[in-house]
Design an enzyme around this catalytic site. Structure first.
Site, PDB file in Angstrom:
ATOM      1  N   ALA A  83      36.732  44.351  31.980  1.00  0.00           N
ATOM      2  CA  ALA A  83      38.194  44.169  31.969  1.00  0.00           C
ATOM      3  C   ALA A  83      38.733  44.269  33.391  1.00  0.00           C
ATOM      4  O   ALA A  83      38.336  45.156  34.149  1.00  0.00           O
ATOM      5  CB  ALA A  83      38.858  45.220  31.093  1.00  0.00           C
ATOM      6  N   ASP A  88      48.387  40.447  42.996  1.00  0.00           N
ATOM      7  CA  ASP A  88      48.236  40.184  44.430  1.00  0.00           C
ATOM      8  C   ASP A  88      49.539  40.324  45.220  1.00  0.00           C
ATOM      9  O   ASP A  88      50.628  40.094  44.698  1.00  0.00           O
ATOM     10  CB  ASP A  88      47.698  38.759  44.645  1.00  0.00           C
ATOM     11  CG  ASP A  88      46.287  38.577  44.103  1.00  0.00           C
ATOM     12  OD1 ASP A  88      45.676  39.571  43.675  1.00  0.00           O
ATOM     13  OD2 ASP A  88      45.799  37.430  44.114  1.00  0.00           O
ATOM     14  N   GLN A 141      39.791  40.438  50.804  1.00  0.00           N
ATOM     15  CA  GLN A 141      40.539  39.186  50.605  1.00  0.00           C
ATOM     16  C   GLN A 141      41.995  39.407  50.967  1.00  0.00           C
ATOM     17  O   GLN A 141      42.589  40.434  50.597  1.00  0.00           O
ATOM     18  CB  GLN A 141      40.397  38.712  49.144  1.00  0.00           C
ATOM     19  CG  GLN A 141      41.131  37.430  48.798  1.00  0.00           C
ATOM     20  CD  GLN A 141      40.678  36.242  49.640  1.00  0.00           C
ATOM     21  OE1 GLN A 141      41.091  36.098  50.806  1.00  0.00           O
ATOM     22  NE2 GLN A 141      39.831  35.389  49.075  1.00  0.00           N
ATOM     23  N   TYR A 147      42.994  45.053  44.755  1.00  0.00           N
ATOM     24  CA  TYR A 147      41.830  44.506  44.034  1.00  0.00           C
ATOM     25  C   TYR A 147      40.536  44.764  44.811  1.00  0.00           C
ATOM     26  O   TYR A 147      39.524  45.179  44.245  1.00  0.00           O
ATOM     27  CB  TYR A 147      42.064  43.009  43.833  1.00  0.00           C
ATOM     28  CG  TYR A 147      41.055  42.298  42.961  1.00  0.00           C
ATOM     29  CD1 TYR A 147      41.182  42.302  41.571  1.00  0.00           C
ATOM     30  CD2 TYR A 147      39.985  41.596  43.517  1.00  0.00           C
ATOM     31  CE1 TYR A 147      40.262  41.634  40.772  1.00  0.00           C
ATOM     32  CE2 TYR A 147      39.067  40.925  42.728  1.00  0.00           C
ATOM     33  CZ  TYR A 147      39.220  40.938  41.350  1.00  0.00           C
ATOM     34  OH  TYR A 147      38.310  40.274  40.563  1.00  0.00           O
ATOM     35  N   TYR A 179      34.010  33.081  42.772  1.00  0.00           N
ATOM     36  CA  TYR A 179      35.116  32.489  42.014  1.00  0.00           C
ATOM     37  C   TYR A 179      34.589  31.765  40.776  1.00  0.00           C
ATOM     38  O   TYR A 179      33.765  30.855  40.876  1.00  0.00           O
ATOM     39  CB  TYR A 179      35.921  31.548  42.908  1.00  0.00           C
ATOM     40  CG  TYR A 179      36.777  32.334  43.874  1.00  0.00           C
ATOM     41  CD1 TYR A 179      38.115  32.599  43.580  1.00  0.00           C
ATOM     42  CD2 TYR A 179      36.250  32.874  45.043  1.00  0.00           C
ATOM     43  CE1 TYR A 179      38.905  33.364  44.432  1.00  0.00           C
ATOM     44  CE2 TYR A 179      37.020  33.637  45.904  1.00  0.00           C
ATOM     45  CZ  TYR A 179      38.349  33.872  45.593  1.00  0.00           C
ATOM     46  OH  TYR A 179      39.118  34.637  46.431  1.00  0.00           O
TER      47      TYR A 179
HETATM   48  P1  NDP Z   1      40.481  37.013  32.439  1.00  0.00           P
HETATM   49  O1  NDP Z   1      41.823  37.229  33.023  1.00  0.00           O
HETATM   50  O2  NDP Z   1      40.083  35.658  31.971  1.00  0.00           O
HETATM   51  O3  NDP Z   1      40.271  38.053  31.203  1.00  0.00           O
HETATM   52  C1  NDP Z   1      40.519  39.400  31.405  1.00  0.00           C
HETATM   53  C2  NDP Z   1      40.134  40.205  30.189  1.00  0.00           C
HETATM   54  O4  NDP Z   1      40.380  41.593  30.488  1.00  0.00           O
HETATM   55  C3  NDP Z   1      40.964  39.875  28.971  1.00  0.00           C
HETATM   56  O5  NDP Z   1      40.183  40.020  27.794  1.00  0.00           O
HETATM   57  C4  NDP Z   1      42.043  40.957  29.013  1.00  0.00           C
HETATM   58  O6  NDP Z   1      42.639  41.245  27.752  1.00  0.00           O
HETATM   59  C5  NDP Z   1      41.231  42.143  29.498  1.00  0.00           C
HETATM   60  N1  NDP Z   1      42.074  43.205  30.036  1.00  0.00           N
HETATM   61  C6  NDP Z   1      42.947  43.138  31.070  1.00  0.00           C
HETATM   62  N2  NDP Z   1      43.560  44.330  31.227  1.00  0.00           N
HETATM   63  C7  NDP Z   1      43.052  45.161  30.271  1.00  0.00           C
HETATM   64  C8  NDP Z   1      43.298  46.510  29.904  1.00  0.00           C
HETATM   65  N3  NDP Z   1      44.185  47.295  30.559  1.00  0.00           N
HETATM   66  N4  NDP Z   1      42.619  47.029  28.847  1.00  0.00           N
HETATM   67  C9  NDP Z   1      41.729  46.281  28.171  1.00  0.00           C
HETATM   68  N5  NDP Z   1      41.440  44.997  28.486  1.00  0.00           N
HETATM   69  C10 NDP Z   1      42.124  44.442  29.511  1.00  0.00           C
HETATM   70  O7  NDP Z   1      39.442  37.580  33.521  1.00  0.00           O
HETATM   71  P2  NDP Z   1      38.057  36.974  34.068  1.00  0.00           P
HETATM   72  O8  NDP Z   1      37.192  36.624  32.928  1.00  0.00           O
HETATM   73  O9  NDP Z   1      38.347  35.994  35.114  1.00  0.00           O
HETATM   74  O10 NDP Z   1      37.471  38.265  34.811  1.00  0.00           O
HETATM   75  C11 NDP Z   1      36.636  39.212  34.172  1.00  0.00           C
HETATM   76  C12 NDP Z   1      36.206  40.237  35.205  1.00  0.00           C
HETATM   77  O11 NDP Z   1      35.508  39.587  36.255  1.00  0.00           O
HETATM   78  C13 NDP Z   1      37.364  40.981  35.859  1.00  0.00           C
HETATM   79  O12 NDP Z   1      36.991  42.312  36.099  1.00  0.00           O
HETATM   80  C14 NDP Z   1      37.535  40.254  37.173  1.00  0.00           C
HETATM   81  O13 NDP Z   1      38.133  41.068  38.139  1.00  0.00           O
HETATM   82  C15 NDP Z   1      36.111  39.912  37.496  1.00  0.00           C
HETATM   83  N6  NDP Z   1      35.962  38.805  38.408  1.00  0.00           N
HETATM   84  C16 NDP Z   1      36.454  37.582  38.083  1.00  0.00           C
HETATM   85  C17 NDP Z   1      36.308  36.530  38.968  1.00  0.00           C
HETATM   86  C18 NDP Z   1      36.816  35.179  38.666  1.00  0.00           C
HETATM   87  O14 NDP Z   1      36.724  34.337  39.561  1.00  0.00           O
HETATM   88  N7  NDP Z   1      37.284  34.883  37.476  1.00  0.00           N
HETATM   89  C19 NDP Z   1      35.640  36.715  40.257  1.00  0.00           C
HETATM   90  C20 NDP Z   1      35.129  38.035  40.487  1.00  0.00           C
HETATM   91  C21 NDP Z   1      35.299  39.032  39.583  1.00  0.00           C
HETATM   92  P3  NDP Z   1      43.964  40.423  27.266  1.00  0.00           P
HETATM   93  O15 NDP Z   1      43.467  39.079  26.860  1.00  0.00           O
HETATM   94  O16 NDP Z   1      44.471  41.243  26.154  1.00  0.00           O
HETATM   95  O17 NDP Z   1      44.866  40.348  28.452  1.00  0.00           O
END
Ligand code: NDP
Length: 240
Positions: A83, A88, A141, A147, A179
């Site tokens: 999660a 930003d 970044q 972050y 990314y």
């Molecule tokens: P998304 O924004 O697509 O999905 C995020 C997920 O996290 C959702 O299921 C969301 O739930 C959940 N979430 C957010 N806040 C909370 C909370 N307080 N409690 C419980 N669940 C929560 O993210 P990504 O798939 O892009 O990213 C996944 C991970 O990978 C993250 O940690 C991100 O920082 C990391 N990451 C992503 C990159 C990218 O390019 N995409 C690059 C590097 C790292 P809900 O749907 O309810 O909001």
């Protein structure tokens, strides 16, 4: 017997791909999400994986939810701390709320979930924990002090807990994605994204499945000698 795997933020993006990969490999998978009920409902319809709503930044709620998951499915043997959010802004414009939300959701959450599962993992002499960091935690970044601090904290957290778990059959590793094509990255303005893609030697964004296959690798029974490591999966964008 099938192992129980909990994936935080498992209902969208990288988390969804991780859930599906684990389920296809025979794990009993439970996803968590924070607030988007619609996305969670659609996820469960698509995958038949149950989704539990709780805020991973809240210690007590996380503990209660994990206790409930344990009662319903059995002890969590595989934990994927995925999660995460972005809020930003450059330092001179960033509010305390932006800072705090990212630190709590992306970093403190790892303490909250791990604290809730660690006693049982230690007692059972087995556990697999994978924490999702970020290339921006490794390289920094612009506009992301919150972050980058949270994600780089994850890398230190991983190594310290790996040392504690090593004698107890518990491995703790991190993945630092570059990314990846998810909602999080789709929120980046198109011109900025084009510039970012130009810095990725492989010439494209990652796919959620690129990350999921590595999680699967790290949580396997046979991966017991891999602990405290960070796997960078970024298309060659940052090597160190
Ligand atoms: P998304 O924004 O697509 O999905 C995020 C997920 O996290 C959702 O299921 C969301 O739930 C959940 N979430 C957010 N806040 C909370 C909370 N307080 N409690 C419980 N669940 C929560 O993210 P990504 O798939 O892009 O990213 C996944 C991970 O990978 C993250 O940690 C991100 O920082 C990391 N990451 C992503 C990159 C990218 O390019 N995409 C690059 C590097 C790292 P809900 O749907 O309810 O909001």
């Amino acid at each position: 017997m099938s192992k129980v795997a909990l994936v935080t933020g498992g209902t969208r993006g990288i988390g969804e791909a991780v859930c599906v990969a684990l389920k296809d490999a025979g794990y009993i998978v439970v996803a968590n999400y924070g607030g988007n009920d619609e996305a969670a409902k659609a996820f469960t319809e698509r995958t038949a994986i149950p989704a539990f709503k709780f805020d991973v930044s809240d210690f007590n709620k996380t503990k209660s939810a994990i206790d409930q998951i344990t009662e319903d499915f059995g002890p969590v043997e595989v934990l994927v701390n995925n999660a995460g959010i972005t809020r930003d802004g450059t330092m001179h414009r960033m509010s305390f709320e932006q800072w705090d939300a990212v630190i709590q959701t992306n970093l403190a959450s790892c303490f909250n979930t791990c604290r809730a599962v660690i006693d049982t993992m230690r007692a059972n002499q087995f556990g697999r924990i994978v924490n999702i960091g970020s290339v921006n935690g490794q390289a920094g970044q612009y506009g992301q002090v919150n972050y980058a601090a949270a994600k780089s904290g994850i890398h230190g957290f991983t190594k310290a807990l790996a040392l504690e778990g090593a004698g107890k059959g518990i491995t703790v590793n991190a993945i630092a994605p570059g990314y990846v094509d998810t909602d999080m990255v789709r929120a980046v303005p198109e011109e900025v994204l084009k510039k970012i893609i130009a810095t990725i030697p492989v010439g494209r964004l990652g796919k959620p499945e690129d990350i999921a296959r590595s999680v699967l690798f790290l949580v396997g029974d046979e991966a017991g000698f891999i602990t405290g490591s960070t796997l960078s999966i970024n298309g060659g964008q940052h090597m160190y």
